[in-house]
Design a protein around this motif. Structure first.
Motif, PDB file in Angstrom:
ATOM      1  N   UNK A 184      12.514  23.654   5.912  1.00  0.00           N
ATOM      2  CA  UNK A 184      13.213  22.369   5.827  1.00  0.00           C
ATOM      3  C   UNK A 184      14.723  22.586   5.694  1.00  0.00           C
ATOM      4  N   UNK A 185      15.123  23.518   4.844  1.00  0.00           N
ATOM      5  CA  UNK A 185      16.542  23.806   4.641  1.00  0.00           C
ATOM      6  C   UNK A 185      17.201  24.300   5.933  1.00  0.00           C
ATOM      7  N   UNK A 186      16.480  25.086   6.709  1.00  0.00           N
ATOM      8  CA  UNK A 186      17.022  25.569   7.988  1.00  0.00           C
ATOM      9  C   UNK A 186      17.274  24.403   8.938  1.00  0.00           C
ATOM     10  N   UNK A 187      16.321  23.463   9.003  1.00  0.00           N
ATOM     11  CA  UNK A 187      16.485  22.301   9.880  1.00  0.00           C
ATOM     12  C   UNK A 187      17.592  21.385   9.365  1.00  0.00           C
ATOM     13  N   UNK A 188      17.699  21.233   8.050  1.00  0.00           N
ATOM     14  CA  UNK A 188      18.798  20.449   7.466  1.00  0.00           C
ATOM     15  C   UNK A 188      20.132  21.075   7.855  1.00  0.00           C
ATOM     16  N   UNK A 189      20.262  22.381   7.657  1.00  0.00           N
ATOM     17  CA  UNK A 189      21.515  23.076   7.963  1.00  0.00           C
ATOM     18  C   UNK A 189      21.897  22.996   9.428  1.00  0.00           C
ATOM     19  N   UNK A 190      20.916  22.978  10.281  1.00  0.00           N
ATOM     20  CA  UNK A 190      21.180  22.959  11.724  1.00  0.00           C
ATOM     21  C   UNK A 190      21.424  21.560  12.268  1.00  0.00           C
ATOM     22  N   UNK A 191      20.668  20.553  11.777  1.00  0.00           N
ATOM     23  CA  UNK A 191      20.648  19.266  12.465  1.00  0.00           C
ATOM     24  C   UNK A 191      21.133  18.054  11.673  1.00  0.00           C
TER      25      UNK A 191
ATOM     26  N   UNK B  30       9.442  20.345  10.474  1.00  0.00           N
ATOM     27  CA  UNK B  30       9.211  19.865  11.839  1.00  0.00           C
ATOM     28  C   UNK B  30       9.314  18.345  11.980  1.00  0.00           C
ATOM     29  N   UNK B  31       9.808  17.664  10.957  1.00  0.00           N
ATOM     30  CA  UNK B  31       9.944  16.204  11.019  1.00  0.00           C
ATOM     31  C   UNK B  31      11.325  15.782  10.553  1.00  0.00           C
ATOM     32  N   UNK B  32      11.973  14.986  11.383  1.00  0.00           N
ATOM     33  CA  UNK B  32      13.295  14.467  11.024  1.00  0.00           C
ATOM     34  C   UNK B  32      13.377  12.987  11.371  1.00  0.00           C
ATOM     35  N   UNK B  33      14.421  12.357  10.891  1.00  0.00           N
ATOM     36  CA  UNK B  33      14.668  10.932  11.140  1.00  0.00           C
ATOM     37  C   UNK B  33      15.960  10.826  11.930  1.00  0.00           C
ATOM     38  N   UNK B  34      15.907  10.045  13.001  1.00  0.00           N
ATOM     39  CA  UNK B  34      17.053   9.921  13.891  1.00  0.00           C
ATOM     40  C   UNK B  34      17.406   8.446  14.066  1.00  0.00           C
TER      41      UNK B  34
ATOM     42  N   UNK C  84      17.179  23.515  22.416  1.00  0.00           N
ATOM     43  CA  UNK C  84      15.893  22.979  21.997  1.00  0.00           C
ATOM     44  C   UNK C  84      15.663  23.363  20.528  1.00  0.00           C
ATOM     45  N   UNK C  85      15.620  22.367  19.637  1.00  0.00           N
ATOM     46  CA  UNK C  85      15.456  22.659  18.204  1.00  0.00           C
ATOM     47  C   UNK C  85      14.114  23.319  17.895  1.00  0.00           C
ATOM     48  N   UNK C  86      13.058  22.919  18.598  1.00  0.00           N
ATOM     49  CA  UNK C  86      11.759  23.545  18.374  1.00  0.00           C
ATOM     50  C   UNK C  86      11.799  25.028  18.684  1.00  0.00           C
ATOM     51  N   UNK C  87      12.367  25.373  19.819  1.00  0.00           N
ATOM     52  CA  UNK C  87      12.493  26.782  20.198  1.00  0.00           C
ATOM     53  C   UNK C  87      13.345  27.551  19.209  1.00  0.00           C
ATOM     54  N   UNK C  88      14.413  26.915  18.728  1.00  0.00           N
ATOM     55  CA  UNK C  88      15.287  27.580  17.759  1.00  0.00           C
ATOM     56  C   UNK C  88      14.537  27.850  16.449  1.00  0.00           C
ATOM     57  N   UNK C  89      13.800  26.839  15.945  1.00  0.00           N
ATOM     58  CA  UNK C  89      13.068  27.019  14.688  1.00  0.00           C
ATOM     59  C   UNK C  89      12.047  28.152  14.789  1.00  0.00           C
ATOM     60  N   UNK C  90      11.323  28.203  15.903  1.00  0.00           N
ATOM     61  CA  UNK C  90      10.329  29.266  16.083  1.00  0.00           C
ATOM     62  C   UNK C  90      11.021  30.618  16.217  1.00  0.00           C
TER      63      UNK C  90
ATOM     64  N   UNK D 187      23.016  15.163  10.248  1.00  0.00           N
ATOM     65  CA  UNK D 187      24.305  14.573  10.588  1.00  0.00           C
ATOM     66  C   UNK D 187      24.747  14.841  12.021  1.00  0.00           C
ATOM     67  N   UNK D 188      23.930  15.557  12.774  1.00  0.00           N
ATOM     68  CA  UNK D 188      24.291  15.933  14.144  1.00  0.00           C
ATOM     69  C   UNK D 188      23.720  14.945  15.172  1.00  0.00           C
ATOM     70  N   UNK D 189      24.415  14.841  16.290  1.00  0.00           N
ATOM     71  CA  UNK D 189      23.936  14.041  17.417  1.00  0.00           C
ATOM     72  C   UNK D 189      22.899  14.859  18.181  1.00  0.00           C
ATOM     73  N   UNK D 190      21.758  14.236  18.487  1.00  0.00           N
ATOM     74  CA  UNK D 190      20.677  14.905  19.199  1.00  0.00           C
ATOM     75  C   UNK D 190      20.179  14.018  20.339  1.00  0.00           C
ATOM     76  N   UNK D 191      19.490  14.640  21.274  1.00  0.00           N
ATOM     77  CA  UNK D 191      18.802  13.924  22.339  1.00  0.00           C
ATOM     78  C   UNK D 191      17.306  14.073  22.057  1.00  0.00           C
ATOM     79  N   UNK D 192      16.605  12.950  22.096  1.00  0.00           N
ATOM     80  CA  UNK D 192      15.182  12.905  21.791  1.00  0.00           C
ATOM     81  C   UNK D 192      14.428  12.571  23.078  1.00  0.00           C
ATOM     82  N   UNK D 193      13.481  13.423  23.443  1.00  0.00           N
ATOM     83  CA  UNK D 193      12.670  13.223  24.652  1.00  0.00           C
ATOM     84  C   UNK D 193      11.220  13.048  24.201  1.00  0.00           C
ATOM     85  N   UNK D 194      10.804  11.798  24.060  1.00  0.00           N
ATOM     86  CA  UNK D 194       9.497  11.472  23.501  1.00  0.00           C
ATOM     87  C   UNK D 194       8.389  11.771  24.506  1.00  0.00           C
TER      88      UNK D 194
END
Length: 173
Positions: free
Chosen positions: A81-88, A47-51, A116-122, A90-97
């Motif tokens: 973690x591997x699922x989020x790595x595989x999905x995101x 649930x944590x990434x660097x952008x 929505x990455x959160x919805x996808x992970x769940x 190197x990818x361009x994302x939009x961050x809504x803080x």
């Protein structure tokens, strides 16, 4: 007009302004602090990434808001973690803080090509909808579906929530 009336009017004006600001402050605290785009450069856990912002600068830590993924040393932690790595990665994302947490990370909704990455992970069974004070969280429906389909961390019966895991074992590091 004497000085007393001018002083009284000035004080009333200042008090009125302070009252107005105190009423507006809670609404301002709820509004998002920023929305920006960037590229995912690293994934710490499920649930944590660097952008890295599109406009440049150092990558920023972003915790995906509304989910709770297993700790990295917990069962299914590396898989999440591997699922989020595989999905995101190197990818361009939009961050809504929404806000920042105690560690300085942005708590944000993160979208990848409109998803929505959160919805996808769940929905894939890699995280829980974040529960708080008896509320089932923003992704309760996706979690229910993942549980029913026995996906990911829901495959083997009762998975342990990260906060319970930390309470029993302490942090991973």
């Amino acid at each position: 007009m004497d000085k007393g009336n001018v002083k009284t009017r000035g004080m009333k004006w200042v008090c009125g302004l302070l009252l107005l600001l105190s009423l507006l402050a809670p609404a301002a605290a709820r509004t998002p602090t920023a929305s920006w785009s960037g590229t995912v450069t690293h994934v710490s856990d499920g649930d944590t990434l660097w952008v890295r912002p599109q406009r440049g600068g150092a990558p920023r830590a972003v915790r995906i808001d509304g989910i709770d993924a297993p700790e990295i040393c917990q069962a299914h932690g590396e898989t999440a973690r591997a699922a989020l790595v595989g999905r995101a990665l190197g990818q361009a994302v939009q961050v809504h803080v929404r806000r920042h947490d105690d560690y300085g990370r942005a708590l944000a909704r993160v979208n990848l090509r409109g998803q929505d990455l959160g919805g996808w992970l769940v929905s894939q069974g890699h995280a829980w909808s974040y529960r708080y004070r008896g509320q089932s969280g923003p992704y309760a429906q996706q979690e229910g579906q993942a549980r029913a389909r026995r996906l990911g961390l829901f495959r083997q019966g009762r998975a342990e929530l990260p906060r319970e895991f930390r309470r029993r074992h302490g942090p991973c590091h």
